[in-house]
Design a protein around this motif. Structure first.
Motif, PDB file in Angstrom:
ATOM      1  N   GLN A  38      -8.064  -1.743   4.595  1.00 29.56           N
ATOM      2  CA  GLN A  38      -7.440  -3.075   4.528  1.00 29.56           C
ATOM      3  C   GLN A  38      -8.414  -4.148   5.005  1.00 29.56           C
ATOM      4  OE1 GLN A  38      -3.603  -2.580   6.514  1.00 29.56           O
ATOM      5  NE2 GLN A  38      -2.684  -1.860   4.607  1.00 29.56           N
TER       6      GLN A  38
ATOM      7  N   VAL B 232       2.524  -0.236   4.577  1.00 28.97           N
ATOM      8  CA  VAL B 232       2.267   0.984   3.798  1.00 28.97           C
ATOM      9  C   VAL B 232       3.566   1.778   3.643  1.00 28.97           C
ATOM     10  CG1 VAL B 232       0.931   3.126   3.680  1.00 28.97           C
ATOM     11  CG2 VAL B 232      -0.052   1.123   4.803  1.00 28.97           C
TER      12      VAL B 232
ATOM     13  N   GLY C 237      -3.747   1.467  -3.150  1.00 31.30           N
ATOM     14  CA  GLY C 237      -3.768   0.040  -2.797  1.00 31.30           C
ATOM     15  C   GLY C 237      -2.695  -0.735  -3.544  1.00 31.30           C
TER      16      GLY C 237
ATOM     17  N   TRP D 131       0.875  -1.175   0.000  1.00 33.25           N
ATOM     18  CA  TRP D 131       0.000   0.000   0.000  1.00 33.25           C
ATOM     19  C   TRP D 131       0.913   1.226   0.000  1.00 33.25           C
ATOM     20  CZ3 TRP D 131      -5.522   0.226   0.857  1.00 33.25           C
ATOM     21  CH2 TRP D 131      -6.132  -1.019   0.917  1.00 33.25           C
TER      22      TRP D 131
END
Ligand code: BEZ
Length: 211
Positions: A158, A64, A128, A31
Protein backbone atom coordinates in the motif's frame (compact mmCIF):
# COMPACT_ATOMS: atom_id res chain seq x y z
CA UNK A 1 -0.99 -21.20 -17.10
CA UNK A 2 -0.11 -20.14 -13.60
CA UNK A 3 -1.30 -16.92 -12.01
CA UNK A 4 1.49 -14.38 -11.90
CA UNK A 5 2.06 -11.02 -10.26
CA UNK A 6 0.31 -8.29 -12.25
CA UNK A 7 -2.29 -10.65 -13.74
CA UNK A 8 -5.97 -9.83 -13.27
CA UNK A 9 -7.37 -11.97 -10.43
CA UNK A 10 -9.78 -14.47 -12.01
CA UNK A 11 -13.40 -13.64 -11.25
CA UNK A 12 -15.88 -16.28 -10.01
CA UNK A 13 -19.21 -16.76 -8.31
CA UNK A 14 -19.29 -19.17 -5.37
CA UNK A 15 -21.25 -20.08 -2.23
CA UNK A 16 -19.75 -19.05 1.07
CA UNK A 17 -20.60 -19.06 4.75
CA UNK A 18 -21.83 -15.49 4.20
CA UNK A 19 -23.92 -16.22 1.07
CA UNK A 20 -23.10 -16.08 -2.63
CA UNK A 21 -19.91 -14.19 -3.49
CA UNK A 22 -19.41 -12.61 -6.91
CA UNK A 23 -15.71 -12.13 -6.34
CA UNK A 24 -14.92 -8.89 -8.20
CA UNK A 25 -18.19 -7.33 -7.09
CA UNK A 26 -17.56 -8.43 -3.51
CA UNK A 27 -14.07 -6.89 -3.59
CA UNK A 28 -15.42 -3.56 -4.85
CA UNK A 29 -12.67 -0.94 -4.47
CA UNK A 30 -11.03 -2.78 -1.59
CA UNK A 31 -7.82 -4.72 -1.40
CA UNK A 32 -8.42 -8.44 -0.96
CA UNK A 33 -6.80 -11.58 0.42
CA UNK A 34 -7.97 -14.90 -0.99
CA UNK A 35 -6.37 -17.84 0.79
CA UNK A 36 -6.87 -21.59 0.62
CA UNK A 37 -6.54 -24.18 3.36
CA UNK A 38 -6.45 -27.93 2.70
CA UNK A 39 -9.38 -29.24 4.69
CA UNK A 40 -11.95 -28.51 7.38
CA UNK A 41 -11.65 -30.30 10.75
CA UNK A 42 -7.85 -30.52 10.50
CA UNK A 43 -5.45 -29.20 13.13
CA UNK A 44 -3.20 -26.68 11.37
CA UNK A 45 -6.13 -25.22 9.43
CA UNK A 46 -8.08 -24.75 12.65
CA UNK A 47 -5.23 -22.68 14.12
CA UNK A 48 -4.84 -20.63 10.92
CA UNK A 49 -8.52 -19.71 10.66
CA UNK A 50 -8.53 -18.66 14.31
CA UNK A 51 -5.45 -16.49 13.68
CA UNK A 52 -7.06 -14.76 10.68
CA UNK A 53 -10.23 -14.14 12.72
CA UNK A 54 -8.11 -12.53 15.46
CA UNK A 55 -6.40 -10.28 12.87
CA UNK A 56 -9.66 -9.25 11.13
CA UNK A 57 -9.49 -5.77 12.70
CA UNK A 58 -5.98 -5.29 11.27
CA UNK A 59 -7.17 -6.26 7.78
CA UNK A 60 -10.16 -3.91 8.17
CA UNK A 61 -7.88 -1.01 9.18
CA UNK A 62 -5.99 -1.45 5.93
CA UNK A 63 -9.17 -1.68 3.83
CA UNK A 64 -8.57 -5.36 3.03
CA UNK A 65 -11.35 -7.94 2.64
CA UNK A 66 -10.36 -11.50 3.56
CA UNK A 67 -11.90 -14.71 2.25
CA UNK A 68 -10.87 -18.33 2.72
CA UNK A 69 -11.53 -21.34 0.51
CA UNK A 70 -11.21 -25.11 0.58
CA UNK A 71 -12.77 -27.96 -1.39
CA UNK A 72 -15.19 -28.68 1.46
CA UNK A 73 -18.79 -27.51 1.22
CA UNK A 74 -20.42 -24.66 3.13
CA UNK A 75 -22.26 -27.13 5.39
CA UNK A 76 -18.89 -28.48 6.58
CA UNK A 77 -17.50 -24.97 7.01
CA UNK A 78 -20.49 -24.04 9.17
CA UNK A 79 -20.17 -27.22 11.27
CA UNK A 80 -16.42 -26.53 11.81
CA UNK A 81 -16.97 -22.95 13.02
CA UNK A 82 -17.78 -23.93 16.60
CA UNK A 83 -14.50 -25.93 16.86
CA UNK A 84 -12.55 -22.86 15.71
CA UNK A 85 -14.27 -20.66 18.27
CA UNK A 86 -13.88 -23.23 21.05
CA UNK A 87 -10.20 -24.03 20.47
CA UNK A 88 -8.87 -20.69 19.16
CA UNK A 89 -10.98 -18.36 21.28
CA UNK A 90 -12.29 -16.33 18.31
CA UNK A 91 -15.38 -16.84 16.20
CA UNK A 92 -15.02 -16.94 12.41
CA UNK A 93 -15.72 -13.38 11.23
CA UNK A 94 -14.99 -13.55 7.51
CA UNK A 95 -16.45 -15.70 4.71
CA UNK A 96 -15.25 -19.18 3.80
CA UNK A 97 -16.02 -20.31 0.25
CA UNK A 98 -17.35 -23.84 -0.24
CA UNK A 99 -15.58 -25.19 -3.32
CA UNK A 100 -16.63 -28.83 -3.47
CA UNK A 101 -16.61 -28.70 -7.30
CA UNK A 102 -13.03 -27.24 -7.19
CA UNK A 103 -14.01 -24.32 -9.43
CA UNK A 104 -12.06 -21.71 -7.47
CA UNK A 105 -9.24 -24.12 -6.65
CA UNK A 106 -8.69 -24.86 -10.33
CA UNK A 107 -9.06 -21.23 -11.43
CA UNK A 108 -6.32 -20.22 -8.97
CA UNK A 109 -4.27 -23.43 -9.31
CA UNK A 110 -4.52 -24.12 -5.60
CA UNK A 111 -4.24 -27.90 -5.98
CA UNK A 112 -0.65 -29.11 -6.36
CA UNK A 113 -1.12 -32.88 -6.77
CA UNK A 114 2.56 -33.72 -6.34
CA UNK A 115 2.39 -32.15 -2.89
CA UNK A 116 -1.13 -32.90 -1.70
CA UNK A 117 -3.26 -35.18 -3.85
CA UNK A 118 -6.65 -33.53 -4.48
CA UNK A 119 -6.80 -30.93 -1.70
CA UNK A 120 -5.82 -27.28 -1.88
CA UNK A 121 -2.39 -26.41 -0.50
CA UNK A 122 -1.95 -23.23 1.56
CA UNK A 123 -2.01 -20.46 -1.05
CA UNK A 124 -2.34 -16.73 -0.44
CA UNK A 125 -3.27 -14.17 -3.09
CA UNK A 126 -3.22 -10.45 -2.29
CA UNK A 127 -5.28 -8.48 -4.78
CA UNK A 128 -5.17 -4.72 -5.27
CA UNK A 129 -8.14 -2.37 -5.82
CA UNK A 130 -7.30 -2.63 -9.55
CA UNK A 131 -8.05 -6.40 -9.26
CA UNK A 132 -4.43 -7.23 -10.09
CA UNK A 133 -2.49 -9.90 -8.23
CA UNK A 134 0.06 -8.17 -5.96
CA UNK A 135 1.42 -11.16 -4.03
CA UNK A 136 1.28 -14.94 -4.20
CA UNK A 137 2.62 -17.27 -1.53
CA UNK A 138 2.31 -21.04 -1.33
CA UNK A 139 2.95 -23.15 1.76
CA UNK A 140 2.72 -26.92 2.18
CA UNK A 141 -0.08 -28.45 4.25
CA UNK A 142 2.31 -29.22 7.11
CA UNK A 143 3.28 -25.59 7.75
CA UNK A 144 0.88 -23.04 9.19
CA UNK A 145 1.27 -19.54 7.80
CA UNK A 146 2.27 -16.34 9.58
CA UNK A 147 -0.58 -13.94 8.78
CA UNK A 148 1.29 -11.06 10.44
CA UNK A 149 3.73 -11.42 7.55
CA UNK A 150 0.83 -11.02 5.11
CA UNK A 151 -0.14 -7.78 6.92
CA UNK A 152 3.49 -6.60 6.75
CA UNK A 153 3.57 -7.16 2.99
CA UNK A 154 0.22 -5.37 2.59
CA UNK A 155 1.69 -2.37 4.45
CA UNK A 156 4.56 -2.35 1.97
CA UNK A 157 2.29 -2.83 -1.06
CA UNK A 158 0.00 0.00 0.00
CA UNK A 159 2.90 2.34 0.74
CA UNK A 160 4.82 1.62 -2.47
CA UNK A 161 1.62 2.04 -4.52
CA UNK A 162 1.46 5.68 -3.32
CA UNK A 163 5.10 6.79 -3.09
CA UNK A 164 8.21 6.27 -5.25
CA UNK A 165 9.81 4.05 -2.63
CA UNK A 166 10.50 0.40 -1.91
CA UNK A 167 10.93 -1.31 1.45
CA UNK A 168 14.14 -3.00 2.61
CA UNK A 169 14.66 -6.43 4.12
CA UNK A 170 12.53 -7.10 7.22
CA UNK A 171 10.94 -3.63 6.91
CA UNK A 172 7.95 -2.95 9.07
CA UNK A 173 5.53 -0.04 9.15
CA UNK A 174 7.36 3.02 10.53
CA UNK A 175 10.89 2.01 9.45
CA UNK A 176 12.92 3.96 6.90
CA UNK A 177 12.26 3.19 3.22
CA UNK A 178 14.34 3.21 0.04
CA UNK A 179 14.01 5.96 -2.56
CA UNK A 180 13.48 4.59 -6.09
CA UNK A 181 16.82 4.67 -7.96
CA UNK A 182 15.14 6.38 -10.96
CA UNK A 183 14.63 9.56 -8.88
CA UNK A 184 17.50 12.06 -8.99
CA UNK A 185 18.93 13.47 -5.75
CA UNK A 186 17.49 16.84 -6.71
CA UNK A 187 13.96 15.42 -7.13
CA UNK A 188 14.37 13.30 -4.00
CA UNK A 189 15.02 16.46 -1.97
CA UNK A 190 11.69 17.87 -3.17
CA UNK A 191 9.68 14.66 -2.86
CA UNK A 192 11.08 13.62 0.51
CA UNK A 193 11.37 16.81 2.60
CA UNK A 194 12.41 14.82 5.70
CA UNK A 195 15.73 14.26 3.88
CA UNK A 196 17.62 11.12 3.02
CA UNK A 197 20.80 9.21 3.82
CA UNK A 198 22.85 8.34 0.75
CA UNK A 199 24.75 5.13 1.51
CA UNK A 200 25.41 4.52 -2.20
CA UNK A 201 24.09 6.36 -5.26
CA UNK A 202 21.53 3.53 -5.63
CA UNK A 203 20.80 3.11 -1.91
CA UNK A 204 19.16 6.14 -0.32
CA UNK A 205 17.08 5.83 2.84
CA UNK A 206 14.37 8.24 3.93
CA UNK A 207 11.85 8.23 6.78
CA UNK A 208 8.54 6.64 5.81
CA UNK A 209 6.80 9.50 3.95
CA UNK A 210 3.27 9.00 5.33
CA UNK A 211 4.28 8.98 9.03
C1 BEZ B 1 -3.80 -29.67 8.86
O1 BEZ B 1 -4.47 -28.64 8.79
O2 BEZ B 1 -3.27 -30.03 9.90
C2 BEZ B 1 -3.59 -30.52 7.62
C3 BEZ B 1 -4.58 -30.55 6.64
C4 BEZ B 1 -4.39 -31.34 5.52
C5 BEZ B 1 -3.24 -32.10 5.39
C6 BEZ B 1 -2.27 -32.03 6.38
C7 BEZ B 1 -2.45 -31.25 7.50
Amino acid sequence: MSIRLGDTAPDFTADSTEGTINFHEWLGDSWGVLFSHPKDFTPVCTTELGAVAKLKGEFDKRGVKVVGVSVDDVTDHNAWKSDIEETQGTALNFPLIGDKDKKVAELYEMIHPNSLDSLTVRTVFVIGPDKKIKLTITYPASTGRNFNEILRVIDSLQLTAKYSVSTPVDWKDGDDVIIAPAISDEDAEKKFPKGFKKLKPYLRLTPQPNK
